[in-house]
Design a protein around this motif. Structure first.
Motif, PDB file in Angstrom:
ATOM      1  N   ARG A 123       0.784  -1.135  -0.340  1.00  0.00           N
ATOM      2  CA  ARG A 123       0.209  -0.236   0.104  1.00  0.00           C
ATOM      3  C   ARG A 123       1.159   1.732   0.222  1.00  0.00           C
ATOM      4  O   ARG A 123       1.924   1.173   0.150  1.00  0.00           O
ATOM      5  CB  ARG A 123      -0.783   0.184   1.215  1.00  0.00           C
ATOM      6  CG  ARG A 123      -0.142   0.234   2.070  1.00  0.00           C
ATOM      7  CD  ARG A 123      -1.002  -0.263   3.528  1.00  0.00           C
ATOM      8  NE  ARG A 123      -0.221   0.089   4.812  1.00  0.00           N
ATOM      9  CZ  ARG A 123       1.037  -0.970   4.691  1.00  0.00           C
ATOM     10  NH1 ARG A 123       1.463  -1.684   4.257  1.00  0.00           N
ATOM     11  NH2 ARG A 123       1.452  -1.228   6.186  1.00  0.00           N
ATOM     12  N   LYS A 124       0.110   2.096   0.138  1.00  0.00           N
ATOM     13  CA  LYS A 124       1.098   3.948   0.331  1.00  0.00           C
ATOM     14  C   LYS A 124       0.766   4.120   1.148  1.00  0.00           C
ATOM     15  O   LYS A 124      -0.291   4.234   1.689  1.00  0.00           O
ATOM     16  CB  LYS A 124       0.739   5.055  -1.409  1.00  0.00           C
ATOM     17  CG  LYS A 124       0.792   4.484  -2.793  1.00  0.00           C
ATOM     18  CD  LYS A 124       0.811   5.306  -3.178  1.00  0.00           C
ATOM     19  CE  LYS A 124       0.791   5.247  -5.190  1.00  0.00           C
ATOM     20  NZ  LYS A 124      -0.153   6.915  -5.766  1.00  0.00           N
ATOM     21  N   ASP A 125       2.285   4.150   2.000  1.00  0.00           N
ATOM     22  CA  ASP A 125       2.111   4.991   3.350  1.00  0.00           C
ATOM     23  C   ASP A 125       1.737   7.009   3.074  1.00  0.00           C
ATOM     24  O   ASP A 125       1.460   7.075   1.431  1.00  0.00           O
ATOM     25  CB  ASP A 125       4.056   4.998   3.810  1.00  0.00           C
ATOM     26  CG  ASP A 125       4.767   6.063   2.723  1.00  0.00           C
ATOM     27  OD1 ASP A 125       4.853   6.563   1.942  1.00  0.00           O
ATOM     28  OD2 ASP A 125       5.572   5.826   3.164  1.00  0.00           O
ATOM     29  N   LYS A 126       2.250   7.721   4.071  1.00  0.00           N
ATOM     30  CA  LYS A 126       1.133   8.819   4.130  1.00  0.00           C
ATOM     31  C   LYS A 126       2.381   9.482   3.144  1.00  0.00           C
ATOM     32  O   LYS A 126       2.142  10.971   2.994  1.00  0.00           O
ATOM     33  CB  LYS A 126       1.309   9.339   5.837  1.00  0.00           C
ATOM     34  CG  LYS A 126       0.246   8.441   6.230  1.00  0.00           C
ATOM     35  CD  LYS A 126       0.551   9.563   7.956  1.00  0.00           C
ATOM     36  CE  LYS A 126      -0.511   8.372   8.831  1.00  0.00           C
ATOM     37  NZ  LYS A 126      -0.613   8.742   9.672  1.00  0.00           N
ATOM     38  N   LYS A 127       3.824   9.372   2.795  1.00  0.00           N
ATOM     39  CA  LYS A 127       4.298   9.910   1.422  1.00  0.00           C
ATOM     40  C   LYS A 127       4.581   9.885   0.176  1.00  0.00           C
ATOM     41  O   LYS A 127       4.856   9.961  -0.691  1.00  0.00           O
ATOM     42  CB  LYS A 127       6.076   9.919   2.565  1.00  0.00           C
ATOM     43  CG  LYS A 127       6.383  10.624   3.923  1.00  0.00           C
ATOM     44  CD  LYS A 127       7.537  10.362   4.304  1.00  0.00           C
ATOM     45  CE  LYS A 127       7.861  11.038   5.375  1.00  0.00           C
ATOM     46  NZ  LYS A 127       9.358  10.794   6.061  1.00  0.00           N
ATOM     47  N   LYS A 132       4.603  -2.278   2.626  1.00  0.00           N
ATOM     48  CA  LYS A 132       4.363  -3.382   3.311  1.00  0.00           C
ATOM     49  C   LYS A 132       5.504  -4.058   4.593  1.00  0.00           C
ATOM     50  O   LYS A 132       6.805  -3.538   4.410  1.00  0.00           O
ATOM     51  CB  LYS A 132       4.022  -4.838   2.382  1.00  0.00           C
ATOM     52  CG  LYS A 132       4.588  -5.462   1.550  1.00  0.00           C
ATOM     53  CD  LYS A 132       4.113  -6.786   1.152  1.00  0.00           C
ATOM     54  CE  LYS A 132       5.359  -7.012   0.747  1.00  0.00           C
ATOM     55  NZ  LYS A 132       5.122  -8.805   0.196  1.00  0.00           N
ATOM     56  N   TRP A 133       4.759  -4.378   5.119  1.00  0.00           N
ATOM     57  CA  TRP A 133       5.358  -5.518   6.326  1.00  0.00           C
ATOM     58  C   TRP A 133       5.403  -6.333   5.810  1.00  0.00           C
ATOM     59  O   TRP A 133       4.919  -7.651   5.897  1.00  0.00           O
ATOM     60  CB  TRP A 133       4.781  -5.016   7.833  1.00  0.00           C
ATOM     61  CG  TRP A 133       4.208  -3.843   8.498  1.00  0.00           C
ATOM     62  CD1 TRP A 133       4.741  -2.627   7.987  1.00  0.00           C
ATOM     63  CD2 TRP A 133       3.525  -3.344   9.485  1.00  0.00           C
ATOM     64  NE1 TRP A 133       4.492  -0.925   8.942  1.00  0.00           N
ATOM     65  CE2 TRP A 133       3.933  -1.666   9.824  1.00  0.00           C
ATOM     66  CE3 TRP A 133       3.240  -4.429  10.869  1.00  0.00           C
ATOM     67  CZ2 TRP A 133       3.116  -1.358  10.598  1.00  0.00           C
ATOM     68  CZ3 TRP A 133       2.209  -3.419  11.630  1.00  0.00           C
ATOM     69  CH2 TRP A 133       2.217  -1.813  12.186  1.00  0.00           C
TER      70      TRP A 133
END
Length: 158
Positions: A123-127, A132-133
């Motif tokens: 997924r896309k993070d806030k930046k 992914k973990w």
């Protein structure tokens, strides 16, 4: 006898406030948009968190996961464990957003499992970066959550 705390809008200060333990506390700044506006809802959320933390030692199994994690984070900060606090916030914030409103009696292992599975999906993070973990990061998140819960148990909060 002290007044019962409540949320009140002060037009001169353009914000919502409450009187708690003989102190006036600002809950949210903005227009008077009761009952469904964003400013009022932010004030309501701040008021709820204030009342929960004030009664944390009396609530026992009724404490929420969010409250327990907030108190644990404050404990880490108060004791100067800033690197641990950083790891805790990096790993557990998304979980707290996901299941933080559950009381300790409602909180189940399946909630953690679903959270970790969701974090393993790319997924896309806030930046805006993709991520992914992996297994290591997931186990670190679980360890940090367990630390918070163990601390809460030792403190008598759960």
């Amino acid at each position: 006898m002290p007044r019962t705390p409540g949320i009140r809008y002060y037009p001169t200060r353009k914000g919502y406030f409450t009187c708690f333990r003989k102190k006036q506390i600002q809950l949210a700044k903005g227009p008077d948009d009761t009952p469904t506006g964003p400013t009022y809802l932010a004030a309501l959320k701040a008021f709820t968190e204030l009342m929960e933390s004030a009664n944390a030692d009396k609530a026992d199994q009724g404490n929420t996961v969010r409250l327990i994690c907030d108190l644990y984070a404050k404990n880490l900060e108060r004791n100067g464990k800033l690197p641990t606090l950083g790891i805790f916030l990096d790993t557990c914030t998304s979980g707290i957003e996901r299941f933080g409103d559950k009381t300790f009696t409602e909180f189940k292992v399946i909630h953690v499992t679903e959270w970790l599975e969701a974090m393993a999906i790319p997924r896309k993070d806030k930046k805006g970066r993709m991520g992914k973990w992996g297994e290591t990061y997931k186990s670190m998140a679980v360890r940090m959550l367990i630390c918070a819960l163990n601390w809460a148990k030792r403190q008598g909060l759960i």
